[in-house]
Design a protein around this motif. Structure first.
Motif, PDB file in Angstrom:
ATOM      1  N   ALA A  21       7.174  -4.659  -5.441  1.00 41.34           N
ATOM      2  CA  ALA A  21       7.094  -3.117  -5.474  1.00 41.34           C
ATOM      3  C   ALA A  21       8.240  -2.291  -5.640  1.00 41.34           C
ATOM      4  O   ALA A  21       9.207  -2.640  -5.219  1.00 41.34           O
ATOM      5  CB  ALA A  21       6.374  -2.516  -4.154  1.00 41.34           C
ATOM      6  N   ILE A  25       8.440   0.352   1.020  1.00 43.13           N
ATOM      7  CA  ILE A  25       7.281   0.882   1.795  1.00 43.13           C
ATOM      8  C   ILE A  25       7.726   1.465   3.142  1.00 43.13           C
ATOM      9  O   ILE A  25       6.989   2.179   3.718  1.00 43.13           O
ATOM     10  CB  ILE A  25       6.327  -0.156   2.159  1.00 43.13           C
ATOM     11  N   GLY A  46      -1.247   3.221   7.969  1.00 40.50           N
ATOM     12  CA  GLY A  46      -0.716   2.991   6.634  1.00 40.50           C
ATOM     13  C   GLY A  46       0.601   3.803   6.385  1.00 40.50           C
ATOM     14  O   GLY A  46       1.099   3.383   5.545  1.00 40.50           O
ATOM     15  N   ALA A 233       3.860   7.764   4.786  1.00 39.19           N
ATOM     16  CA  ALA A 233       4.008   6.912   3.541  1.00 39.19           C
ATOM     17  C   ALA A 233       5.666   6.009   3.739  1.00 39.19           C
ATOM     18  O   ALA A 233       6.154   6.042   2.717  1.00 39.19           O
ATOM     19  CB  ALA A 233       3.801   7.582   2.342  1.00 39.19           C
ATOM     20  N   SER A 277      -5.557  10.633   0.273  1.00 41.79           N
ATOM     21  CA  SER A 277      -5.142   9.570   1.405  1.00 41.79           C
ATOM     22  C   SER A 277      -3.705   9.158   1.145  1.00 41.79           C
ATOM     23  O   SER A 277      -2.972   9.443   0.073  1.00 41.79           O
ATOM     24  CB  SER A 277      -6.216   8.490   1.054  1.00 41.79           C
ATOM     25  N   PRO A 279      -0.664   7.151   0.047  1.00 40.56           N
ATOM     26  CA  PRO A 279      -0.568   6.088  -1.136  1.00 40.56           C
ATOM     27  C   PRO A 279      -0.491   4.523  -0.736  1.00 40.56           C
ATOM     28  O   PRO A 279      -0.131   4.252   0.279  1.00 40.56           O
ATOM     29  CB  PRO A 279       0.801   6.716  -1.876  1.00 40.56           C
ATOM     30  N   SER A 280      -0.905   3.770  -1.476  1.00 42.46           N
ATOM     31  CA  SER A 280      -0.572   2.509  -1.318  1.00 42.46           C
ATOM     32  C   SER A 280       0.551   1.906  -1.136  1.00 42.46           C
ATOM     33  O   SER A 280       1.596   2.466  -2.032  1.00 42.46           O
ATOM     34  CB  SER A 280      -1.563   1.553  -2.706  1.00 42.46           C
ATOM     35  N   PRO A 281       0.600   0.979  -0.295  1.00 44.10           N
ATOM     36  CA  PRO A 281       2.333   0.263  -0.274  1.00 44.10           C
ATOM     37  C   PRO A 281       2.836  -0.297  -1.577  1.00 44.10           C
ATOM     38  O   PRO A 281       4.077  -0.194  -1.635  1.00 44.10           O
ATOM     39  CB  PRO A 281       1.995  -0.834   1.005  1.00 44.10           C
ATOM     40  N   THR A 282       1.871  -0.618  -2.421  1.00 41.73           N
ATOM     41  CA  THR A 282       2.695  -1.224  -3.824  1.00 41.73           C
ATOM     42  C   THR A 282       2.661  -0.142  -4.992  1.00 41.73           C
ATOM     43  O   THR A 282       3.191  -0.673  -5.880  1.00 41.73           O
ATOM     44  CB  THR A 282       1.667  -2.448  -4.117  1.00 41.73           C
ATOM     45  N   ASP A 283       2.234   1.038  -4.387  1.00 44.61           N
ATOM     46  CA  ASP A 283       2.014   2.154  -5.443  1.00 44.61           C
ATOM     47  C   ASP A 283       2.987   3.123  -4.879  1.00 44.61           C
ATOM     48  O   ASP A 283       2.062   4.455  -5.034  1.00 44.61           O
ATOM     49  CB  ASP A 283       1.018   2.241  -6.073  1.00 44.61           C
ATOM     50  N   MET A 284       3.997   3.312  -4.418  1.00 40.86           N
ATOM     51  CA  MET A 284       4.518   4.770  -3.688  1.00 40.86           C
ATOM     52  C   MET A 284       4.924   5.515  -4.797  1.00 40.86           C
ATOM     53  O   MET A 284       5.730   5.127  -5.513  1.00 40.86           O
ATOM     54  CB  MET A 284       5.684   4.238  -2.573  1.00 40.86           C
ATOM     55  N   ARG A 289       6.551  12.009  -1.400  1.00 39.53           N
ATOM     56  CA  ARG A 289       5.540  11.145  -0.796  1.00 39.53           C
ATOM     57  C   ARG A 289       4.120  11.816  -0.896  1.00 39.53           C
ATOM     58  O   ARG A 289       3.050  11.353  -0.887  1.00 39.53           O
ATOM     59  CB  ARG A 289       5.625   9.906  -0.175  1.00 39.53           C
TER      60      ARG A 289
END
Length: 335
Positions: A21, A25, A46, A233, A277, A279-284, A289
């Motif tokens: 990523a 994260i 998350g 995030a 929501s 953000p995804s850990p792989t798409d910060m 954030r």
């Protein structure tokens, strides 16, 4: 209760990454903790709260997770620089962790007493009889009735509240200086929650142990914390004393969390929610954030805001702080 002098724990610029990523994260997490002090780390699921705790305990799943920066000085030793042998001595001895779900943390094939006794045999070198006596003492200390009998029961034979008390007994058996509790009351009913929180507070006061409590429940924060770190995030977006965070929130995310709490009494009304929501850990995102969910977002939010102190002990990472000015500007534009 707060200590003074040299901090018990100093975490500086902790950075964690997952796989390939592009953005970390957990990013730049820093805080200090004094003996006897309680820090609550709060945020949605998350947000990186549990990962931060697991990193401190040396329990990250590597791979895919890895620490890429940061230090954690605990009683003068950098936890991230310790050998595995030394870390095992510290973990469970001088620092311990209470996990969210006891049934996934306790060994279902071992009796409760055996699990507590094993900890004190390893860290204190006690013999079998002395270790068993210590296990009984700890079960009594956390308020489990008929401790001698419970000692020989398996985890599935205990209620949820009893299992959580047994986890606390195990964590405290070696009188740690630091206790980390990850959502310790989530699966419990309200009455048992209150009992567990009272127990943890009293035990911390008795032993002067510092406590890091990870939670998304602001009611728990208000009841337990000396100071609060609001995490979103993977970044700490606001930090301060409990009074500063609740009385003068200065980050839009903190304000949203507090506004979403249901009010007691008065007329019933629709709960405030934070749109969107985490953000995804792989798409910060590379900038702020929280920008995609923020009512005060502007062009400068494309750059991540640094944390800055707006009052003694009260820091915030937001270009709009103090929010009173941002709110006034927003009202003028809508007038």
């Amino acid at each position: 209760m707060t200590g003074s002098g040299t901090p018990l724990l100093e975490v500086a610029n902790l950075e964690l990454r997952i796989g390939a990523a592009p953005e970390p994260i957990v990013d730049g997490v820093s805080f200090t903790l004094d003996p006897g002090e309680t820090l609550c780390i709060v945020g949605e699921s998350g947000c990186g709260k549990s990962l931060t705790a697991l990193a401190l305990m040396g329990l990250l799943a590597t791979p895919p997770l890895r620490r890429t920066a940061g230090t954690a000085l605990f009683q003068g030793e950098d936890l991230f620089a310790l050998s595995q042998d030394r870390l095992r001595q510290v973990r469970g001895g001088r620092m311990a962790m209470i996990f969210q779900e006891p049934m996934s943390s306790l060994n279902p094939a071992l009796k409760i007493g055996e699990q507590i006794a094993e900890s004190v045999r390893v860290h204190q070198g006690l013999g079998t009889e002395a270790a068993r006596a210590r296990a009984v003492e700890m079960l009594e200390r956390v308020g489990i009735p008929a401790a001698e009998k419970r000692l020989d029961e398996y985890p599935h034979q205990l209620s949820g509240g009893m299992r959580q008390r047994a986890m606390i007994a195990m964590a405290l058996a070696n009188d740690p200086s630091l206790l980390i509790a990850d959502e310790p009351t989530t699966a419990l009913d309200v009455t048992i929650q209150a009992q567990i929180l009272d127990l943890m507070r009293n035990l911390s006061e008795e032993s002067d142990a510092a406590l890091i409590m990870i939670t998304h429940d602001l009611g728990v924060v208000a009841e337990m914390a000396d100071k609060v770190a609001v995490m979103y995030a993977g970044r700490i977006v606001e930090a301060g004393s409990t009074a500063q965070i609740f009385d003068d929130p200065q980050h839009p995310y903190t304000l949203g969390l507090i506004s979403s709490m249901p009010a007691l009494g008065g007329a019933r009304s629709r709960l405030v929610t934070i749109p969107g929501s985490v953000p995804s850990p792989t798409d910060m995102p590379s900038g702020c954030r929280f920008a995609a969910r923020c009512p005060f977002v502007g062009p400068d939010c494309a750059v991540a805001p640094p944390g800055r102190e707006i009052a003694q002990g009260h820091s915030v990472a937001c270009w709009r702080a103090p929010l009173e000015e941002a709110m006034a500007e927003r009202q003028e534009r809508s007038a």
